[in-house]
Write a protein that holds these residues in place. Structure first.
Motif, PDB file in Angstrom:
ATOM      1  N   VAL A 252       0.826  -1.207   0.000  1.00  0.00           N
ATOM      2  CA  VAL A 252       0.000   0.000   0.000  1.00  0.00           C
ATOM      3  C   VAL A 252       0.864   1.263   0.000  1.00  0.00           C
ATOM      4  O   VAL A 252       0.403   2.322  -0.420  1.00  0.00           O
ATOM      5  CB  VAL A 252      -0.965  -0.017   1.209  1.00  0.00           C
ATOM      6  N   THR A 253       2.106   1.156   0.452  1.00  0.00           N
ATOM      7  CA  THR A 253       3.020   2.300   0.441  1.00  0.00           C
ATOM      8  C   THR A 253       3.907   2.318  -0.797  1.00  0.00           C
ATOM      9  O   THR A 253       4.799   3.153  -0.925  1.00  0.00           O
ATOM     10  CB  THR A 253       3.922   2.285   1.696  1.00  0.00           C
ATOM     11  N   ASP A 254       3.636   1.408  -1.728  1.00  0.00           N
ATOM     12  CA  ASP A 254       4.436   1.312  -2.959  1.00  0.00           C
ATOM     13  C   ASP A 254       3.529   1.092  -4.168  1.00  0.00           C
ATOM     14  O   ASP A 254       3.746   0.191  -4.969  1.00  0.00           O
ATOM     15  CB  ASP A 254       5.461   0.182  -2.830  1.00  0.00           C
ATOM     16  N   SER A 255       2.479   1.903  -4.262  1.00  0.00           N
ATOM     17  CA  SER A 255       1.599   1.919  -5.448  1.00  0.00           C
ATOM     18  C   SER A 255       1.005   0.557  -5.768  1.00  0.00           C
ATOM     19  O   SER A 255       0.903   0.176  -6.940  1.00  0.00           O
ATOM     20  CB  SER A 255       2.371   2.461  -6.666  1.00  0.00           C
ATOM     21  N   GLY A 256       0.552  -0.171  -4.731  1.00  0.00           N
ATOM     22  CA  GLY A 256       0.050  -1.522  -4.949  1.00  0.00           C
ATOM     23  C   GLY A 256      -1.125  -1.613  -5.905  1.00  0.00           C
ATOM     24  O   GLY A 256      -1.151  -2.475  -6.795  1.00  0.00           O
ATOM     25  N   ILE A 257      -2.107  -0.738  -5.770  1.00  0.00           N
ATOM     26  CA  ILE A 257      -3.266  -0.772  -6.665  1.00  0.00           C
ATOM     27  C   ILE A 257      -2.855  -0.384  -8.083  1.00  0.00           C
ATOM     28  O   ILE A 257      -3.201  -1.066  -9.056  1.00  0.00           O
ATOM     29  CB  ILE A 257      -4.389   0.154  -6.140  1.00  0.00           C
ATOM     30  N   TYR A 258      -2.106   0.680  -8.202  1.00  0.00           N
ATOM     31  CA  TYR A 258      -1.643   1.159  -9.510  1.00  0.00           C
ATOM     32  C   TYR A 258      -0.848   0.064 -10.222  1.00  0.00           C
ATOM     33  O   TYR A 258      -1.101  -0.237 -11.401  1.00  0.00           O
ATOM     34  CB  TYR A 258      -0.778   2.406  -9.309  1.00  0.00           C
ATOM     35  N   ASN A 259       0.100  -0.541  -9.516  1.00  0.00           N
ATOM     36  CA  ASN A 259       0.942  -1.562 -10.146  1.00  0.00           C
ATOM     37  C   ASN A 259       0.161  -2.815 -10.516  1.00  0.00           C
ATOM     38  O   ASN A 259       0.429  -3.457 -11.533  1.00  0.00           O
ATOM     39  CB  ASN A 259       2.106  -1.921  -9.224  1.00  0.00           C
ATOM     40  N   GLY A 260      -0.814  -3.175  -9.682  1.00  0.00           N
ATOM     41  CA  GLY A 260      -1.643  -4.333 -10.001  1.00  0.00           C
ATOM     42  C   GLY A 260      -2.446  -4.135 -11.267  1.00  0.00           C
ATOM     43  O   GLY A 260      -2.517  -5.004 -12.148  1.00  0.00           O
ATOM     44  N   LEU A 261      -3.066  -2.979 -11.383  1.00  0.00           N
ATOM     45  CA  LEU A 261      -3.865  -2.669 -12.575  1.00  0.00           C
ATOM     46  C   LEU A 261      -2.975  -2.536 -13.812  1.00  0.00           C
ATOM     47  O   LEU A 261      -3.369  -2.917 -14.916  1.00  0.00           O
ATOM     48  CB  LEU A 261      -4.661  -1.391 -12.345  1.00  0.00           C
ATOM     49  N   LYS A 262      -1.777  -2.035 -13.589  1.00  0.00           N
ATOM     50  CA  LYS A 262      -0.823  -1.929 -14.704  1.00  0.00           C
ATOM     51  C   LYS A 262      -0.449  -3.320 -15.217  1.00  0.00           C
ATOM     52  O   LYS A 262      -0.316  -3.536 -16.428  1.00  0.00           O
ATOM     53  CB  LYS A 262       0.428  -1.180 -14.245  1.00  0.00           C
TER      54      LYS A 262
END
Length: 262
Positions: free
Chosen positions: A246-256
């Motif tokens: 959550v402190t390392d763009s988890g949602i963004y990276n997952g969707l990417k």
């Protein structure tokens, strides 16, 4: 057009960092999904009357709250499943016997068994629970969710003695003494299934992100389930994917990783 149609996001430990802030990458990811026509739901153990600020920040209008007991799609109720009064009464008695404290959630406010207790006040501050009243049995028919706090490991079996019930430890440092009450029949996964049926979406068109054991049913039922890098280790076996924290763009990276963000 995206092959995905709907996205479910847990809040604590998934959208919100330990300091209760939200990464800019998370805001951008949600904005990009909405721009592609993907429906976005907040899916939380929190009561829905306490998440307005988060919803407003992300411009989200659809919700699963109380760990799946209540779901709303753009202002319309999809499901509402109160906890049985008999179970509520039993839990209040067990809590009294074991010096545990309870938060009981209705659709409009929170009921506290020990409103003046320091640990209750600390929990309320952490999770921004403001609409609080003292619990009375007059509201026993209105309970949608329960969190047990100040609980010891040896207390757990007392609450799990009831059929189709288990506890999910809150996956936030400093609050591991807190447990959400989860029903096998009423949980985030069941709510997601109901929403997919209502909107006529296939599970393969659904994505979900979570970090706690109260997310396991939700991650299991969608086509693309992501456990955050900071998730409870026991959650990883229920998820199709593991993303960053959550402190390392988890949602963004997952969707990417799904090709939804270039």
């Amino acid at each position: 057009m995206s092959t995905y149609k709907i996205l479910f996001l847990d809040i604590d430990g998934t959208i919100l960092r330990p300091d209760d802030t939200m990464e800019d990458s998370t805001k951008k990811a949600v904005q990009l999904m909405k721009a592609q026509g993907i429906e976005v739901f907040l899916a939380t153990g929190r009561p829905l009357h306490e998440i307005a600020e988060i919803a407003e920040t992300l411009s989200i209008e659809s919700f699963i709250g109380y760990n799946g007991a209540y779901a709303i799609y753009k202002g319309t109720d999809v499901l509402k499943e109160p906890i049985s009064p008999e179970l509520v009464k039993s839990y209040v008695q067990i809590a009294q016997q074991n010096n545990n404290e309870l938060f009981l959630y209705t659709s409009t406010h929170n009921l506290l068994t020990h409103p003046n207790s320091p640990i209750t006040k600390e929990f309320a501050r952490k999770f921004h629970l403001h609409k609080n009243k003292t619990y009375t049995e007059e509201e026993i028919d209105n309970i949608l969710g329960i969190t047990i706090i100040h609980a010891k490991e040896e207390d757990i079996h007392r609450y799990e003695q009831f059929e189709n019930i288990h506890l999910s430890q809150v996956n936030i440092e400093g609050f591991r003494h807190a447990y959400d009450v989860i029903s096998d029949k009423v949980n985030k996964g069941k709510a997601v299934s109901k929403i997919l049926n209502t909107l006529q979406f296939k599970k393969e068109e659904a994505i979900a992100f979570g970090d706690g054991l109260n997310d396991k049913e939700m991650l299991s039922i969608v086509g693309e389930g992501f456990a955050m890098g900071n998730a409870d280790e026991r959650l990883f076996s229920y998820a199709e994917h593991k993303t960053t924290s959550v402190t390392d763009s988890g949602i963004y990276n997952g969707l990417k990783s799904l090709g939804l963000i270039k």
